[in-house]
Design a protein around this motif. Structure first.
Motif, short mmCIF file in Angstrom:
data_model
loop_
_atom_site.label_atom_id
_atom_site.label_comp_id
_atom_site.label_asym_id
_atom_site.label_seq_id
_atom_site.Cartn_x
_atom_site.Cartn_y
_atom_site.Cartn_z
N VAL A 192 0.83 -1.20 0.00
CA VAL A 192 0.00 0.00 0.00
C VAL A 192 0.87 1.25 0.00
O VAL A 192 0.67 2.19 -0.79
N ASP A 193 1.85 1.28 0.90
CA ASP A 193 2.67 2.48 1.09
C ASP A 193 3.60 2.75 -0.09
O ASP A 193 3.91 3.92 -0.38
N HIS A 194 4.06 1.69 -0.76
CA HIS A 194 5.01 1.87 -1.86
C HIS A 194 4.34 1.83 -3.23
O HIS A 194 5.00 2.01 -4.25
N GLY A 195 3.03 1.58 -3.23
CA GLY A 195 2.27 1.67 -4.48
C GLY A 195 2.46 0.49 -5.42
O GLY A 195 2.07 0.59 -6.59
N GLY A 196 3.01 -0.60 -4.98
CA GLY A 196 3.16 -1.75 -5.86
C GLY A 196 4.04 -2.81 -5.25
O GLY A 196 4.73 -2.59 -4.24
N PHE A 197 4.04 -3.99 -5.89
CA PHE A 197 4.77 -5.12 -5.36
C PHE A 197 6.29 -4.99 -5.52
O PHE A 197 7.05 -5.37 -4.63
N ARG A 236 1.13 -3.91 -14.24
CA ARG A 236 2.08 -3.79 -13.14
C ARG A 236 1.54 -2.94 -12.00
O ARG A 236 2.19 -2.78 -10.97
N ARG A 237 0.35 -2.41 -12.20
CA ARG A 237 -0.26 -1.56 -11.18
C ARG A 237 -1.16 -2.40 -10.28
O ARG A 237 -1.66 -3.44 -10.67
N VAL A 238 -1.34 -1.90 -9.06
CA VAL A 238 -2.29 -2.52 -8.14
C VAL A 238 -3.20 -1.43 -7.60
O VAL A 238 -2.76 -0.30 -7.35
N VAL A 239 -4.45 -1.78 -7.43
CA VAL A 239 -5.45 -0.86 -6.87
C VAL A 239 -6.17 -1.60 -5.75
O VAL A 239 -6.56 -2.76 -5.91
N LEU A 240 -6.32 -0.92 -4.64
CA LEU A 240 -6.98 -1.54 -3.50
C LEU A 240 -8.44 -1.86 -3.79
O LEU A 240 -9.17 -1.04 -4.39
N THR A 241 -8.89 -3.03 -3.39
CA THR A 241 -10.31 -3.37 -3.42
C THR A 241 -10.97 -2.77 -2.18
O THR A 241 -10.30 -2.22 -1.30
N GLU A 242 -12.28 -2.90 -2.08
CA GLU A 242 -12.98 -2.43 -0.87
C GLU A 242 -12.49 -3.18 0.36
O GLU A 242 -12.33 -2.60 1.44
N ALA A 243 -12.25 -4.47 0.17
CA ALA A 243 -11.73 -5.26 1.30
C ALA A 243 -10.35 -4.75 1.70
O ALA A 243 -10.02 -4.67 2.90
N GLY A 244 -9.52 -4.41 0.72
CA GLY A 244 -8.20 -3.88 1.01
C GLY A 244 -8.28 -2.56 1.76
O GLY A 244 -7.52 -2.33 2.71
N GLN A 245 -9.19 -1.69 1.30
CA GLN A 245 -9.38 -0.42 2.01
C GLN A 245 -9.79 -0.65 3.46
O GLN A 245 -9.32 0.03 4.37
#
Length: 310
Positions: free
Chosen positions: A13-18, A53-62
């Protein structure tokens, strides 16, 4: 789910990607992805939409971010506290003690330990019989325990550290039947009214043994509240057999403290868990055993001088 997985989740989350998170954590990207997949399986929900290569938080992730940060902060706090205890900057010693031994020798132990470790705190928990103390230490409710027993403590899963003996003495009112005396023979207690503790205590064993030998005493009061014994004696309700731990307190309160003949008493032991102790408890145990060893050495050094004077 474990805290390590939550820390990995927060890193993504903090670094914006894996990739960036893996580099910050010094992990390979596949290892990080595998850990996040395991967390998602545990939770039964995807935490990220993976878009190239991007990741976006799901509702569960939020929804997971706030509790994950709380768990991570708690872990950081726990680590900091453990590090502080290792350096003895803070910490707590939990000790179970029987009532008489909580008067002495525990008071003296705490006074000396507090002087050398003022940043540490003590929690003294009440136990009324040796089995109570042993059980509290064995089950981990307390790390240490102070026991008084007629014989040496022999119990599984605890370490036993001998601290010597405490004699039994007799507490009596100054204007009572033993005024003017320094000592009382056990048979002279015949006809007396006694204040006793509950079964399983050393003082009760002494009185029960008297009765078994045919000494006719009356049990005036049986109390689980050890603090009530001295006031009852001072009010003339009866006399009481206690350990010499009570001597200073009783004399200051105005009671007679008489030697009992023949001498009898209890063995005092500090017991500890066989498992590793916290640094604070280990420091307390070390100081007490060092003080005991120093006292024994002083006694050995004094003995030849006493013989020479004789």
């Amino acid at each position: 789910m474990d805290v390590r997985q939550l820390e990995y989740f927060l890193a993504v989350v903090d670094h914006g990607g894996f990739n960036k998170a893996a580099a910050a954590l010094y992990l390979s990207q596949p290892s990080l992805s595998q850990a996040i997949r395991a967390l998602e399986r545990d939770l039964g929900s995807e935490l990220f939409h993976r878009i190239g290569r991007r990741v976006v938080l799901t509702e569960a992730g939020q929804a997971l971010i706030e509790p994950a940060r709380g768990a991570a902060r708690s872990l950081e706090l726990a680590r900091a506290r453990v590090e502080a205890v290792h350096e003895l900057r803070s910490g707590r010693v939990d000790i179970a003690a029987m009532p008489s031994q909580a008067v002495e020798p525990l008071t003296g132990m705490i006074r000396r330990f507090s002087a050398s470790h003022p940043q540490l705190s003590m929690v003294v928990r009440a136990a009324f019989t040796p089995p109570d103390v042993i059980d509290m230490v064995r089950t981990g409710r307390c790390e240490l325990g102070l026991v008084a027993s007629p014989d040496a403590v022999d119990a599984a899963n605890v370490e036993v550290h001998d601290l010597g003996r405490q004699r039994f003495v007799l507490l009596a009112a100054r204007d009572g039947p033993f005024r003017g005396r320094r000592a009382v023979r056990s048979e002279q207690l015949a006809g007396q009214r006694l204040i006793v503790g509950q079964h399983g205590t050393g003082m009760r064993r002494y009185v029960d043994d008297l009765r078994t030998r045919g000494c006719d005493v009356t049990l005036a009061v049986e109390t689980e509240h050890r603090v009530a014994i001295l006031p009852l004696v001072l009010e003339g309700v009866g006399v009481a057999v206690v350990t010499e731990a009570w001597r200073g307190l009783a004399e200051r309160a105005g009671a007679l403290v008489l030697e009992l003949e023949p001498e009898d008493g209890l063995r005092i032991s500090l017991i500890s868990r066989r498992a590793a102790l916290t640094p604070a408890a280990a420091a307390f145990l070390d100081e007490v055993t060092r003080d005991r060893a120093a006292g024994d050495q002083t006694a050995r050094d004094q003995a030849p001088r006493d013989r020479d004077r004789r």
